[in-house]
Design an enzyme around this catalytic site. Structure first.
Site, PDB file in Angstrom:
ATOM      1  N   HIS A  70     -45.881  43.391   9.262  1.00 18.13           N
ATOM      2  CA  HIS A  70     -46.205  44.769   9.641  1.00 18.13           C
ATOM      3  C   HIS A  70     -47.206  45.359   8.669  1.00 18.13           C
ATOM      4  O   HIS A  70     -46.837  45.888   7.611  1.00 18.13           O
ATOM      5  CB  HIS A  70     -44.914  45.608   9.654  1.00 18.13           C
ATOM      6  CG  HIS A  70     -45.070  46.975  10.239  1.00 18.13           C
ATOM      7  ND1 HIS A  70     -44.422  47.377  11.386  1.00 18.13           N
ATOM      8  CD2 HIS A  70     -45.785  48.055   9.835  1.00 18.13           C
ATOM      9  CE1 HIS A  70     -44.726  48.637  11.649  1.00 18.13           C
ATOM     10  NE2 HIS A  70     -45.564  49.076  10.717  1.00 18.13           N
ATOM     11  N   HIS A  75     -51.145  47.457   9.042  1.00 22.43           N
ATOM     12  CA  HIS A  75     -52.329  47.914   9.776  1.00 22.43           C
ATOM     13  C   HIS A  75     -53.550  47.555   8.933  1.00 22.43           C
ATOM     14  O   HIS A  75     -53.670  48.005   7.791  1.00 22.43           O
ATOM     15  CB  HIS A  75     -52.263  49.421   9.993  1.00 22.43           C
ATOM     16  CG  HIS A  75     -51.055  49.854  10.763  1.00 22.43           C
ATOM     17  ND1 HIS A  75     -51.086  50.117  12.111  1.00 22.43           N
ATOM     18  CD2 HIS A  75     -49.760  50.056  10.378  1.00 22.43           C
ATOM     19  CE1 HIS A  75     -49.886  50.477  12.528  1.00 22.43           C
ATOM     20  NE2 HIS A  75     -49.063  50.448  11.484  1.00 22.43           N
ATOM     21  N   GLU A 129     -38.670  55.566  13.385  1.00 26.45           N
ATOM     22  CA  GLU A 129     -39.261  55.984  12.103  1.00 26.45           C
ATOM     23  C   GLU A 129     -39.225  57.498  12.056  1.00 26.45           C
ATOM     24  O   GLU A 129     -38.331  58.101  11.477  1.00 26.45           O
ATOM     25  CB  GLU A 129     -40.681  55.445  11.959  1.00 26.45           C
ATOM     26  CG  GLU A 129     -41.356  55.826  10.647  1.00 26.45           C
ATOM     27  CD  GLU A 129     -42.845  55.494  10.612  1.00 26.45           C
ATOM     28  OE1 GLU A 129     -43.403  55.482   9.511  1.00 26.45           O
ATOM     29  OE2 GLU A 129     -43.447  55.269  11.687  1.00 26.45           O
ATOM     30  N   ASP A 165     -46.939  48.038   5.452  1.00 24.56           N
ATOM     31  CA  ASP A 165     -47.430  49.055   6.378  1.00 24.56           C
ATOM     32  C   ASP A 165     -48.897  49.426   6.117  1.00 24.56           C
ATOM     33  O   ASP A 165     -49.800  48.840   6.718  1.00 24.56           O
ATOM     34  CB  ASP A 165     -46.527  50.278   6.342  1.00 24.56           C
ATOM     35  CG  ASP A 165     -46.590  51.120   7.610  1.00 24.56           C
ATOM     36  OD1 ASP A 165     -47.292  50.723   8.549  1.00 24.56           O
ATOM     37  OD2 ASP A 165     -45.921  52.172   7.658  1.00 24.56           O
ATOM     38  N   ASP A 166     -49.149  50.396   5.242  1.00 24.74           N
ATOM     39  CA  ASP A 166     -50.507  50.817   4.841  1.00 24.74           C
ATOM     40  C   ASP A 166     -50.526  50.851   3.315  1.00 24.74           C
ATOM     41  O   ASP A 166     -50.555  51.935   2.710  1.00 24.74           O
ATOM     42  CB  ASP A 166     -50.842  52.201   5.406  1.00 24.74           C
ATOM     43  CG  ASP A 166     -50.710  52.273   6.915  1.00 24.74           C
ATOM     44  OD1 ASP A 166     -51.474  51.575   7.599  1.00 24.74           O
ATOM     45  OD2 ASP A 166     -49.838  53.019   7.400  1.00 24.74           O
TER      46      ASP A 166
END
Length: 320
Positions: free
Chosen positions: A7, A9, A188, A266-267
């Site tokens: 996961h 981006h 989330e 994630d980021d």
């Protein structure tokens, strides 16, 4: 610790040094969003603005290829053997590229990193929930019709509060019929109902985040019984105020209840983290043993959107 990530981006993984270099190249002013090697934001709205500004520095296929190569090389340096990158050709269109040009660039970056480091990677197409069902269905149709073998999954990201899962179910049917693996952001920002809706209407192999399921014991049991894998991103949840701190995070409770969980970033630079930091926090702050963490990595590889021969090679690397 050998690592794997499901996961992330890709634009959200932009190393600040790369963003600064491209901003200088194109004469862009990032002073509101980047200083001293850190991205600047203080709430969800400013995070979205910062993310958009950083994504805007990419203007060519060469730029996007450099991004994928840089992030995967960074992962490989900390013993990561597999990663999935969430990709959105909408970013390519904003940069003046074609969808195929964007995908070609990310593919090139993946292949360069693999040749240099041995890391294996795949792409997961993102539909943007806040852009509505038509965009998400269009992303699914493109995903199943384009000719990029490293694109193996489909996902929907964006604001969970926009519309209902039912509005987007057709997109996932298109992706499933096209042979793509399915995952979806849920649980989330929104509560357990969003996880339940995802299970009922999408029937995904995995759920991005999914941690709010911990609020309902029956739903936790269902996740465990059905073997749906959660792509958990602890530092992201803290940064976006889903939980106040790691001590409050339900990863341990979900794991101990038999839910299949994995560690993800994630980021990462937006949340002052990295995949390496997530693994370290699981060990040092959340009380997971090395064997339990290895089990999460194994879960990630077992749930990866790859062919079985590749999965067997990755599991052999994990076993040492």
């Amino acid at each position: 610790m050998i690592k794997a990530e499901l996961h992330c981006h890709i634009e959200g993984a932009t190393p600040p040094a790369l963003a600064a270099r491209l901003a200088d190249k194109y004469g862009l002013d990032l002073s509101r969003y980047l200083a001293d090697g850190r991205y600047l934001w203080n709430d969800f709205s400013s995070f979205i603005a910062c993310y958009a500004a950083i994504a805007n520095v990419f203007r060519s296929e060469e730029d996007f290829a450099a991004l994928a190569e840089a992030y995967l090389t960074e992962l490989a340096a900390v013993d990561t053997i597999y990663a999935e990158l969430f990709v959105s050709p909408e970013q390519g269109l904003l940069a003046g590229l074609s969808r195929d040009g964007y995908m070609r660039a990310i593919t090139a970056g993946i292949e360069t990193a693999r040749d240099k480091t041995g890391i294996e990677a795949r792409m997961v197409m993102i539909g943007e929930r806040h852009m509505g069902p038509e965009q998400v269905e269009g992303a699914a149709r493109y995903a199943v019709s384009c000719d990029f073998p490293l694109l193996t999954g489909f996902n929907m990201a964006g604001d969970e509060r926009m519309g209902t899962v039912a509005d987007f179910a057709r997109a996932f049917e298109i992706a499933r019929d096209g042979g793509l693996g399915l995952t979806i952001h849920a649980g989330e920002v929104c509560g357990p109902f969003s996880v339940r809706d995802a299970l009922d209407l999408v029937r995904p192999e995995r759920i991005g985040h999914g941690v709010r399921a911990a609020e309902e014991p029956d739903l936790v049991k269902r996740l465990a019984d059905e073997g749906v894998v959660l792509e958990v991103c602890p530092s992201s949840n803290i940064a976006l105020s889903v939980y106040p701190d790691l001590a409050s995070h339900p990863l341990r409770r979900l794991h101990d209840a038999g839910v299949k969980v994995t560690l993800n970033s994630d980021d990462p630079p937006f949340f002052d983290t990295s995949l390496e930091a997530e693994y370290a926090a699981a060990r040092d702050e959340m009380g997971f043993s090395p064997a339990e963490i290895d089990g999460m990595t194994r879960t990630a590889i077992e749930a990866a959107f790859v062919d079985e021969a590749t999965r067997a090679r990755l599991l052999a690397r994990l076993a040492g």
